[in-house]
Design a protein around this motif. Structure first.
Motif, PDB file in Angstrom:
ATOM      1  N   VAL A 231       0.830  -1.209   0.000  1.00 60.95           N
ATOM      2  CA  VAL A 231       0.000   0.000   0.000  1.00 60.95           C
ATOM      3  C   VAL A 231       0.864   1.258   0.000  1.00 60.95           C
ATOM      4  O   VAL A 231       0.434   2.309  -0.505  1.00 60.95           O
ATOM      5  N   TRP A 232       2.082   1.177   0.560  1.00 62.06           N
ATOM      6  CA  TRP A 232       2.987   2.342   0.495  1.00 62.06           C
ATOM      7  C   TRP A 232       3.395   2.592  -0.952  1.00 62.06           C
ATOM      8  O   TRP A 232       3.364   3.729  -1.423  1.00 62.06           O
ATOM      9  N   ASP A 233       3.783   1.537  -1.662  1.00 60.80           N
ATOM     10  CA  ASP A 233       4.164   1.701  -3.064  1.00 60.80           C
ATOM     11  C   ASP A 233       3.026   2.308  -3.872  1.00 60.80           C
ATOM     12  O   ASP A 233       3.244   3.174  -4.726  1.00 60.80           O
ATOM     13  N   LEU A 234       1.799   1.858  -3.620  1.00 65.51           N
ATOM     14  CA  LEU A 234       0.655   2.332  -4.379  1.00 65.51           C
ATOM     15  C   LEU A 234       0.482   3.836  -4.244  1.00 65.51           C
ATOM     16  O   LEU A 234       0.328   4.554  -5.248  1.00 65.51           O
ATOM     17  N   ALA A 235       0.503   4.356  -3.023  1.00 66.61           N
ATOM     18  CA  ALA A 235       0.331   5.797  -2.831  1.00 66.61           C
ATOM     19  C   ALA A 235       1.581   6.572  -3.242  1.00 66.61           C
ATOM     20  O   ALA A 235       1.474   7.701  -3.738  1.00 66.61           O
ATOM     21  N   HIS A 236       2.743   5.987  -3.053  1.00 68.13           N
ATOM     22  CA  HIS A 236       3.991   6.640  -3.472  1.00 68.13           C
ATOM     23  C   HIS A 236       3.990   6.871  -4.979  1.00 68.13           C
ATOM     24  O   HIS A 236       4.413   7.936  -5.453  1.00 68.13           O
ATOM     25  N   ILE A 237       3.513   5.898  -5.748  1.00 69.16           N
ATOM     26  CA  ILE A 237       3.421   6.043  -7.195  1.00 69.16           C
ATOM     27  C   ILE A 237       2.569   7.257  -7.550  1.00 69.16           C
ATOM     28  O   ILE A 237       2.941   8.084  -8.387  1.00 69.16           O
ATOM     29  N   GLY A 238       1.408   7.378  -6.900  1.00 70.68           N
ATOM     30  CA  GLY A 238       0.549   8.523  -7.160  1.00 70.68           C
ATOM     31  C   GLY A 238       1.163   9.837  -6.723  1.00 70.68           C
ATOM     32  O   GLY A 238       1.044  10.857  -7.413  1.00 70.68           O
ATOM     33  N   ASN A 239       1.860   9.819  -5.579  1.00 66.61           N
ATOM     34  CA  ASN A 239       2.456  11.042  -5.065  1.00 66.61           C
ATOM     35  C   ASN A 239       3.573  11.555  -5.962  1.00 66.61           C
ATOM     36  O   ASN A 239       3.667  12.762  -6.234  1.00 66.61           O
ATOM     37  N   GLN A 240       4.417  10.654  -6.452  1.00 65.77           N
ATOM     38  CA  GLN A 240       5.481  11.072  -7.366  1.00 65.77           C
ATOM     39  C   GLN A 240       4.911  11.594  -8.682  1.00 65.77           C
ATOM     40  O   GLN A 240       5.416  12.570  -9.247  1.00 65.77           O
ATOM     41  N   GLU A 241       3.842  10.983  -9.148  1.00 66.89           N
ATOM     42  CA  GLU A 241       3.204  11.450 -10.372  1.00 66.89           C
ATOM     43  C   GLU A 241       2.634  12.849 -10.181  1.00 66.89           C
ATOM     44  O   GLU A 241       2.748  13.722 -11.057  1.00 66.89           O
ATOM     45  N   GLU A 242       2.026  13.064  -9.015  1.00 67.91           N
ATOM     46  CA  GLU A 242       1.503  14.404  -8.738  1.00 67.91           C
ATOM     47  C   GLU A 242       2.631  15.426  -8.635  1.00 67.91           C
ATOM     48  O   GLU A 242       2.552  16.524  -9.207  1.00 67.91           O
TER      49      GLU A 242
ATOM     50  N   GLU B 297      -8.070   1.651  -0.049  1.00 65.29           N
ATOM     51  CA  GLU B 297      -9.053   2.271  -0.932  1.00 65.29           C
ATOM     52  C   GLU B 297      -8.771   3.748  -1.126  1.00 65.29           C
ATOM     53  O   GLU B 297      -8.951   4.295  -2.223  1.00 65.29           O
ATOM     54  N   GLU B 298      -8.333   4.416  -0.076  1.00 62.45           N
ATOM     55  CA  GLU B 298      -8.003   5.832  -0.202  1.00 62.45           C
ATOM     56  C   GLU B 298      -6.767   6.026  -1.081  1.00 62.45           C
ATOM     57  O   GLU B 298      -6.701   6.962  -1.886  1.00 62.45           O
ATOM     58  N   ALA B 299      -5.795   5.134  -0.949  1.00 64.80           N
ATOM     59  CA  ALA B 299      -4.606   5.204  -1.801  1.00 64.80           C
ATOM     60  C   ALA B 299      -4.983   5.000  -3.261  1.00 64.80           C
ATOM     61  O   ALA B 299      -4.474   5.694  -4.149  1.00 64.80           O
ATOM     62  N   ARG B 300      -5.882   4.060  -3.533  1.00 63.48           N
ATOM     63  CA  ARG B 300      -6.328   3.832  -4.906  1.00 63.48           C
ATOM     64  C   ARG B 300      -7.038   5.060  -5.471  1.00 63.48           C
ATOM     65  O   ARG B 300      -6.808   5.446  -6.622  1.00 63.48           O
ATOM     66  N   ARG B 301      -7.921   5.658  -4.663  1.00 65.12           N
ATOM     67  CA  ARG B 301      -8.652   6.830  -5.139  1.00 65.12           C
ATOM     68  C   ARG B 301      -7.700   7.979  -5.433  1.00 65.12           C
ATOM     69  O   ARG B 301      -7.846   8.689  -6.441  1.00 65.12           O
ATOM     70  N   TYR B 302      -6.726   8.164  -4.552  1.00 64.81           N
ATOM     71  CA  TYR B 302      -5.753   9.237  -4.745  1.00 64.81           C
ATOM     72  C   TYR B 302      -4.966   9.027  -6.033  1.00 64.81           C
ATOM     73  O   TYR B 302      -4.844   9.936  -6.868  1.00 64.81           O
TER      74      TYR B 302
ATOM     75  N   GLY C 259      -6.164  10.817 -13.548  1.00 65.17           N
ATOM     76  CA  GLY C 259      -7.168  11.520 -14.333  1.00 65.17           C
ATOM     77  C   GLY C 259      -6.731  12.926 -14.696  1.00 65.17           C
ATOM     78  O   GLY C 259      -6.899  13.374 -15.847  1.00 65.17           O
ATOM     79  N   ARG C 260      -6.162  13.629 -13.743  1.00 67.75           N
ATOM     80  CA  ARG C 260      -5.689  14.992 -13.994  1.00 67.75           C
ATOM     81  C   ARG C 260      -4.472  14.996 -14.922  1.00 67.75           C
ATOM     82  O   ARG C 260      -4.314  15.897 -15.750  1.00 67.75           O
ATOM     83  N   VAL C 261      -3.627  13.984 -14.786  1.00 69.18           N
ATOM     84  CA  VAL C 261      -2.461  13.883 -15.673  1.00 69.18           C
ATOM     85  C   VAL C 261      -2.911  13.622 -17.108  1.00 69.18           C
ATOM     86  O   VAL C 261      -2.344  14.181 -18.058  1.00 69.18           O
TER      87      VAL C 261
END
Length: 445
Positions: free
Chosen positions: A57-68, A108-113, A119-121
């Motif tokens: 779950v850390w990797d999942l949110a980290h991926i989104g955070n780096q993309e943001e 679930e929150e990590a997935r939504r994030y 979507g914005r990217v």
């Protein structure tokens, strides 16, 4: 799961082609992330399966955070979506061993994030300017993020291998092939060649710049070292004979009672291995997997050979003696096709040694790309003229003799993050990564 077959050097100035390549690469990475994080239940997502790895779950949110951080904030100039979580997902602020204790986003929150960021990217990509800055030139930032996600997908696949419990991932095995009967080694001619790259649009900073290297003639294994060959080393007392080992390696295997590749065990006179939740006999014709640099080095000494240097490896993989130029890949300049290399988690293990004749180098060396990462003799150091970009923490902070270079990618690597110039590195004790090796020797005088 691999990106479409293209030659990026022919599309780097066409905005529509760049946009399509970026979107395809980002989509392929996210599809793989989704597979790796939906095949297990929440307890497995939040657990730490090894102190060497993060919770999934850390990797999942980290991926989104780096993309943001890179695409929305830096490239797009957008306001931060969730600035309060930046520190939680900073890989340099929190070592892997302590990440389970952080107040991480629930699955679930990590997935939504991550989905909202994507979507914005996607919207940003529709109007992206592929000129103007080095970060946006040829879509580099989008390619960097696609590679980053695929690298974490590989890391998550390693976590799945370390995870205890029944199998949750499936993939067909590589096609069986006839036993390889070609020459055991190939002579690589001496002389100059061009190492690294200055014109690969999505190459990372440690691959740059292109520069001349002079190499003495040497012999290199036609295929990676197999399980059968490595078993011969074990049976000959390889782990009990100090003279084959570097002093640090000998101390390490003695201290930790290492006597075979990771995930191997002997039962009833037969070698077995655990692979993604399944215990099976060790296939003799596959490249050996999950060995440390120290083990690879010891085997090479036992065999009367040595590990190739990084420079030798790249010359064997890229040099075309007919033209004198360095190719992007052993087979040429186009992205890998399924008959050329085992990449992209298309299979869950390496193909038999000698597979993929369509992917061999002009000199006849096989499986230089895909199947297993290959340890080299070299420390991870910068090339002449190296400049950190876009941040020092990607490569520069790791330069030094404590890390050894691996080349060529593995079955767990996607094509977007694997080239003839791509460089990987790790500590010489590491074995959980999908690593093997081939050996070399200097030409007899």
């Amino acid at each position: 799961m691999t990106a479409p077959e293209t030659d990026p050097t022919t599309t780097e100035t066409d905005p529509e082609a760049l946009r399509n390549r970026a979107l395809a690469s980002l989509t392929a990475a996210r599809d793989r992330t989704t597979l790796l994080t939906t095949c297990v239940d929440e307890p497995d997502l939040t657990a730490q399966h090894s102190p060497l790895m993060s919770p999934l779950v850390w990797d999942l949110a980290h991926i989104g955070n780096q993309e943001e951080l890179w695409l929305l904030r830096t490239v797009g100039g957008r306001e931060a979506m969730r600035p309060e979580i930046d520190g939680l997902y900073d890989a340099f602020e929190h070592p892997r061993a302590e990440r389970p204790r952080l107040p991480l986003l629930p699955p679930e929150e990590a997935r939504r994030y991550a989905a909202e960021v994507r979507g914005r990217v996607t919207d940003l990509l529709e109007d992206a300017d592929f000129h103007g800055t080095r970060l946006t030139e040829s879509g580099f930032a989008f390619g960097m993020i696609a590679q980053h996600e695929q690298q974490h997908d590989e890391t998550m696949l390693i976590t799945h291998q370390l995870r205890k419990g029944p199998a949750v991932l499936t993939a067909p095995d590589p096609e069986p092939v006839q036993a390889f009967t070609g020459p055991a080694e190939v002579l690589v001619p001496g002389g100059p060649f061009t190492m690294g790259t200055s014109d690969e649009p999505w190459a990372l900073d440690n691959e740059r710049p292109a520069h001349p290297r002079e190499v003495e003639p040497f012999w290199i294994d036609t295929t990676p070292v197999t399980n059968a060959a490595y078993q011969a080393f074990i049976e000959d007392g390889g782990y009990d004979t100090e003279r084959w080992w570097a002093p640090e390696g000998w101390a390490h295997v003695r201290q930790h009672a290492v006597d075979a590749p990771l995930f191997w065990r002997r039962e009833g006179g037969q070698w077995l291995r655990r692979r993604f939740g399944i215990t099976e006999p060790v296939p003799p014709d596959e490249p050996v997997l999950h060995v440390s640099w120290y083990e690879a080095d010891a085997y090479a000494r036992w065999a009367g050979r040595r590990l190739p240097t990084e420079t030798e490896w790249e010359k064997a993989a890229r040099f075309d003696p007919a033209t004198g130029r360095s190719r992007r890949y052993p087979w040429g300049d186009t992205d890998p096709a399924p008959d050329q290399a085992n990449l992209g988690q298309r299979h869950l293990g390496p193909a038999p040694a000698g597979s993929y004749p369509a992917g061999e180098s002009p000199l006849g060396v096989r499986q230089l790309i895909g199947d297993v990462w290959e340890w080299t003799a070299s420390d991870f150091l910068p090339y002449p003229g190296f400049r950190a970009f876009p941040y020092k923490e990607y490569s520069e902070v790791f330069f030094g003799p404590e890390y050894k270079v691996l080349r060529g990618g593995s079955f767990a690597v996607d094509a977007v993050a694997c080239r003839g110039t791509f460089r990987n590195w790790d500590y010489p004790i590491r074995r959980q990564i999908f690593c093997g090796f081939r050996t070399a020797r200097s030409e007899a005088v």
